[in-house]
Design a protein around this motif. Structure first.
Motif, PDB file in Angstrom:
ATOM      1  N   GLU A  26      40.244  75.219  26.607  1.00 22.36           N
ATOM      2  CA  GLU A  26      40.231  75.960  27.992  1.00 22.36           C
ATOM      3  C   GLU A  26      41.366  74.782  28.892  1.00 22.36           C
ATOM      4  N   ASN A  27      42.041  73.848  28.447  1.00 20.81           N
ATOM      5  CA  ASN A  27      42.684  73.051  29.057  1.00 20.81           C
ATOM      6  C   ASN A  27      43.952  73.707  29.504  1.00 20.81           C
ATOM      7  N   VAL A  28      44.125  74.080  30.609  1.00 14.34           N
ATOM      8  CA  VAL A  28      45.312  74.924  31.001  1.00 14.34           C
ATOM      9  C   VAL A  28      46.601  73.888  31.021  1.00 14.34           C
ATOM     10  N   LYS A  29      46.503  72.472  31.275  1.00 12.11           N
ATOM     11  CA  LYS A  29      47.702  71.649  31.134  1.00 12.11           C
ATOM     12  C   LYS A  29      48.189  71.555  29.818  1.00 12.11           C
ATOM     13  N   ALA A  30      47.321  71.563  28.804  1.00 12.18           N
ATOM     14  CA  ALA A  30      47.590  71.261  27.599  1.00 12.18           C
ATOM     15  C   ALA A  30      48.317  72.630  27.001  1.00 12.18           C
ATOM     16  N   TRP A  31      47.821  73.648  27.411  1.00 12.93           N
ATOM     17  CA  TRP A  31      48.258  74.931  26.691  1.00 12.93           C
ATOM     18  C   TRP A  31      49.825  75.262  27.599  1.00 12.93           C
ATOM     19  N   SER A  32      49.823  74.882  28.651  1.00 18.32           N
ATOM     20  CA  SER A  32      51.291  74.961  29.389  1.00 18.32           C
ATOM     21  C   SER A  32      52.155  73.686  28.744  1.00 18.32           C
ATOM     22  N   CYS A  33      51.639  72.650  28.245  1.00 18.31           N
ATOM     23  CA  CYS A  33      52.649  71.919  27.764  1.00 18.31           C
ATOM     24  C   CYS A  33      53.081  72.290  26.206  1.00 18.31           C
ATOM     25  N   LEU A  34      52.261  72.758  25.502  1.00 19.81           N
ATOM     26  CA  LEU A  34      52.599  73.490  24.225  1.00 19.81           C
ATOM     27  C   LEU A  34      53.574  74.583  24.676  1.00 19.81           C
ATOM     28  N   ALA A  35      53.069  75.568  25.382  1.00 12.76           N
ATOM     29  CA  ALA A  35      53.987  76.768  25.736  1.00 12.76           C
ATOM     30  C   ALA A  35      55.180  76.249  26.107  1.00 12.76           C
ATOM     31  N   ARG A  36      55.296  75.357  27.051  1.00 13.15           N
ATOM     32  CA  ARG A  36      56.793  75.013  27.412  1.00 13.15           C
ATOM     33  C   ARG A  36      57.702  74.313  26.200  1.00 13.15           C
ATOM     34  N   GLN A  37      56.924  73.539  25.515  1.00 13.87           N
ATOM     35  CA  GLN A  37      57.849  72.919  24.354  1.00 13.87           C
ATOM     36  C   GLN A  37      58.195  74.157  23.395  1.00 13.87           C
ATOM     37  N   VAL A  38      57.375  74.939  22.969  1.00  5.92           N
ATOM     38  CA  VAL A  38      57.745  75.777  21.990  1.00  5.92           C
ATOM     39  C   VAL A  38      58.637  77.041  22.554  1.00  5.92           C
ATOM     40  N   LYS A  39      58.528  77.169  23.769  1.00 10.34           N
ATOM     41  CA  LYS A  39      59.655  78.059  24.308  1.00 10.34           C
ATOM     42  C   LYS A  39      60.894  77.497  24.487  1.00 10.34           C
ATOM     43  N   GLN A  40      60.947  76.154  24.691  1.00 11.54           N
ATOM     44  CA  GLN A  40      62.265  75.717  24.583  1.00 11.54           C
ATOM     45  C   GLN A  40      62.961  75.571  23.309  1.00 11.54           C
ATOM     46  N   ILE A  41      62.152  75.498  22.202  1.00 11.72           N
ATOM     47  CA  ILE A  41      62.571  75.327  20.769  1.00 11.72           C
ATOM     48  C   ILE A  41      63.040  76.629  20.413  1.00 11.72           C
ATOM     49  N   VAL A  42      62.072  77.820  20.959  1.00  9.95           N
ATOM     50  CA  VAL A  42      62.482  79.190  20.356  1.00  9.95           C
ATOM     51  C   VAL A  42      63.973  79.570  21.028  1.00  9.95           C
ATOM     52  N   ILE A  43      64.154  79.188  22.172  1.00 13.93           N
ATOM     53  CA  ILE A  43      65.234  79.848  23.108  1.00 13.93           C
ATOM     54  C   ILE A  43      66.538  78.838  22.441  1.00 13.93           C
ATOM     55  N   SER A  44      66.391  77.533  22.190  1.00 12.35           N
ATOM     56  CA  SER A  44      67.450  76.862  21.578  1.00 12.35           C
ATOM     57  C   SER A  44      67.860  77.029  20.143  1.00 12.35           C
ATOM     58  N   GLU A  45      66.794  77.728  19.583  1.00 14.34           N
ATOM     59  CA  GLU A  45      66.851  78.020  18.062  1.00 14.34           C
ATOM     60  C   GLU A  45      66.964  76.882  17.104  1.00 14.34           C
ATOM     61  N   LYS A  46      66.777  75.508  17.749  1.00 17.43           N
ATOM     62  CA  LYS A  46      66.671  74.421  17.337  1.00 17.43           C
ATOM     63  C   LYS A  46      65.229  73.868  16.977  1.00 17.43           C
ATOM     64  N   HIS A  47      65.226  73.107  15.715  1.00 17.62           N
ATOM     65  CA  HIS A  47      63.908  72.648  15.394  1.00 17.62           C
ATOM     66  C   HIS A  47      62.775  73.554  15.057  1.00 17.62           C
ATOM     67  N   LEU A  48      62.906  74.667  15.060  1.00 18.61           N
ATOM     68  CA  LEU A  48      61.779  75.782  14.391  1.00 18.61           C
ATOM     69  C   LEU A  48      60.939  75.048  13.487  1.00 18.61           C
ATOM     70  N   ASP A  49      61.653  74.297  12.746  1.00 19.35           N
ATOM     71  CA  ASP A  49      60.941  73.634  11.318  1.00 19.35           C
ATOM     72  C   ASP A  49      59.847  72.881  12.011  1.00 19.35           C
ATOM     73  N   TRP A  50      59.985  72.156  13.284  1.00 19.97           N
ATOM     74  CA  TRP A  50      59.090  71.286  14.037  1.00 19.97           C
ATOM     75  C   TRP A  50      57.647  72.269  13.967  1.00 19.97           C
ATOM     76  N   ILE A  51      57.857  73.439  14.724  1.00 19.96           N
ATOM     77  CA  ILE A  51      56.728  74.318  14.675  1.00 19.96           C
ATOM     78  C   ILE A  51      56.099  74.604  13.677  1.00 19.96           C
ATOM     79  N   LYS A  52      57.125  75.233  12.608  1.00 21.68           N
ATOM     80  CA  LYS A  52      56.519  75.632  11.123  1.00 21.68           C
ATOM     81  C   LYS A  52      55.625  74.517  10.552  1.00 21.68           C
ATOM     82  N   GLN A  53      55.969  73.354  10.603  1.00 23.69           N
ATOM     83  CA  GLN A  53      55.241  72.462  10.094  1.00 23.69           C
ATOM     84  C   GLN A  53      53.960  72.143  10.647  1.00 23.69           C
TER      85      GLN A  53
END
Length: 412
Positions: free
Chosen positions: A303-330
């Motif tokens: 329930e750590n909001v900061k942690a989820w916010s960090c993850l949400a921000r990074q995966v959102k950036q990756i998805v929008i840029s369509e770069k490094h989706l393999d990072w998330i996949k791994q």
């Protein structure tokens, strides 16, 4: 016969000790005290040729009983401890330390200091050399109390300033405490071990008087000397010192990288992730994603909001840029079998929405990307958010629907 007497005595002694143990486990301190009295009396009345002197067991048990007995007083405790000191030369310094701890726990700081000072002057032939480590502990704890006195005087000076005093007696006394504390604290932290409180106090002394190089050397030695046991706090103290003195991001990241290897669930991993995400180097941004995923593997971060916010921000950036989706996949491949139940159940969606809207938003974004638009968590939270007419939840729903193909690529 003498042999039979020894057997009977040994048996009765063992039975008595078992009764004492049972009483202590059940917190029946009065009953335990009575059995201990019988036990000591039986030792005194034993006429066997084998010497049965007072053992460490009596000291340990007696101390525990006196600490918890409702009718025990400080006078009785002091009397008992003094007897234990005189009855066991080999344990003398250990008993002195325990006595000092008990006095400190009861707010008797001056008495504890006096007790440690007397112990430090103790000498007993070869025992003095044998108990060298215990003596260093005695000196170290006395140094800790000198630091306590120094800290109080420092606070007084900082609150009133030197102008508030007609003379420099307080400042002189403060410097005297500094010298005594520094000598003893410096000695104990040379010995390989876990000396967190002593290190913190010594570094505080050095920093106050501007000796930053010595403080840095002490912290580096404590963190990186292979003779010392692995200690997460050593790296925390070093990181905090570097941060206080505006050291380079490279130094801060280096300190936190070792902490991450030891304790990936440490609260400072959020700071670590934030620094890594701001880096221009792809390798560090990749590590940042790994760090935040690893932290959320632990129940304490659920329930750590900061942690989820960090993850949400990074995966959102990756998805929008369509770069490094393999990072998330791994990262997702090793978690897709258990994270859905651990983080994204329908039950958690309801509870998170009721208790913390911000948490549910960040988690829903991550859930939507990792598990797609049909994920139970995402569907429930986005529906409730839209129903409550919260604008950001409508935007969230559109975003996940738009980038659902990314989920398909991640799920592979």
């Amino acid at each position: 016969s003498s042999h039979e007497h020894k057997l009977n005595f040994r048996k009765s002694k063992e039975v008595c000790l078992s009764y004492i143990q049972d009483a202590m486990l059940q917190k029946q301190w009065k009953r335990a005290a009575e059995f201990l009295t019988f036990y000591i009396e039986s030792l005194e009345k034993d006429f066997s040729t084998e010497y049965m002197g007072p053992s460490e067991m009596i000291w340990r048990i007696g101390t525990e009983i006196l600490c918890h007995h409702s009718h025990s007083s400080m006078k009785e405790f002091n009397s008992f401890i003094e007897q234990m000191k005189t009855l066991g030369v080999k344990r003398y310094l250990k008993v002195c330390l325990e006595h000092a701890f008990h006095l400190l726990c009861n707010g008797l700081i001056d008495e504890a200091y006096q007790n440690l000072s007397l112990a430090e002057s103790w000498r007993f032939g070869e025992q003095t050399v044998i108990q060298d480590k215990e003596m260093k502990l005695i000196q170290a704890y006395r140094g800790l109390l000198d630091y306590y006195s120094w800290s109080k005087q420092k606070t007084t000076l900082l609150e009133h300033g030197l102008d508030g005093f007609e003379d420099l007696s307080v400042e002189q006394e403060m410097h005297s405490c500094f010298r005594k504390a520094a000598v003893n604290l410096k000695e104990i932290i040379k010995i390989p071990g876990v000396w967190d409180q002593f290190v913190k106090c010594y570094v505080d002394l050095l920093e106050f008087y501007g000796d930053h190089n010595e403080a840095r050397q002490v912290l580096n030695e404590y963190a990186y000397n292979s003779k010392f046991p692995a200690n997460p706090n050593a790296h925390v103290y070093l990181y905090q010192f570097l941060k206080r003195h505006d050291e380079s991001k490279k130094s801060l990241i280096s300190a936190l990288k070792i902490l991450y290897d030891i304790v990936p669930s440490h609260e400072l991993m959020i700071d670590f992730n934030t620094m890594l995400q701001k880096s221009k180097k792809r390798k560090k941004r990749r590590l940042g994603l790994e760090v935040i995923f690893a932290g959320l593997d632990y129940a304490g971060w659920k329930e750590n909001v900061k942690a989820w916010s960090c993850l949400a921000r990074q995966v959102k950036q990756i998805v929008i840029s369509e770069k490094h989706l393999d990072w998330i996949k791994q990262e997702w491949n090793s978690r897709k079998d258990w994270w859905p139940a651990f983080h994204f159940s329908h039950y958690l969606a309801k509870r998170n929405w009721q208790e913390n809207e911000s948490l549910s938003y960040e988690k829903a974004l991550v859930a939507g990307i990792l598990l797609g638009k049909d994920c139970k968590y995402f569907k429930y939270v986005s529906h409730q958010g839209c129903k409550a007419q919260v604008k950001r939840f409508r935007i969230l729903k559109k975003f996940v629907n738009k980038y659902n193909p990314a989920y398909l690529r991640i799920s592979g």
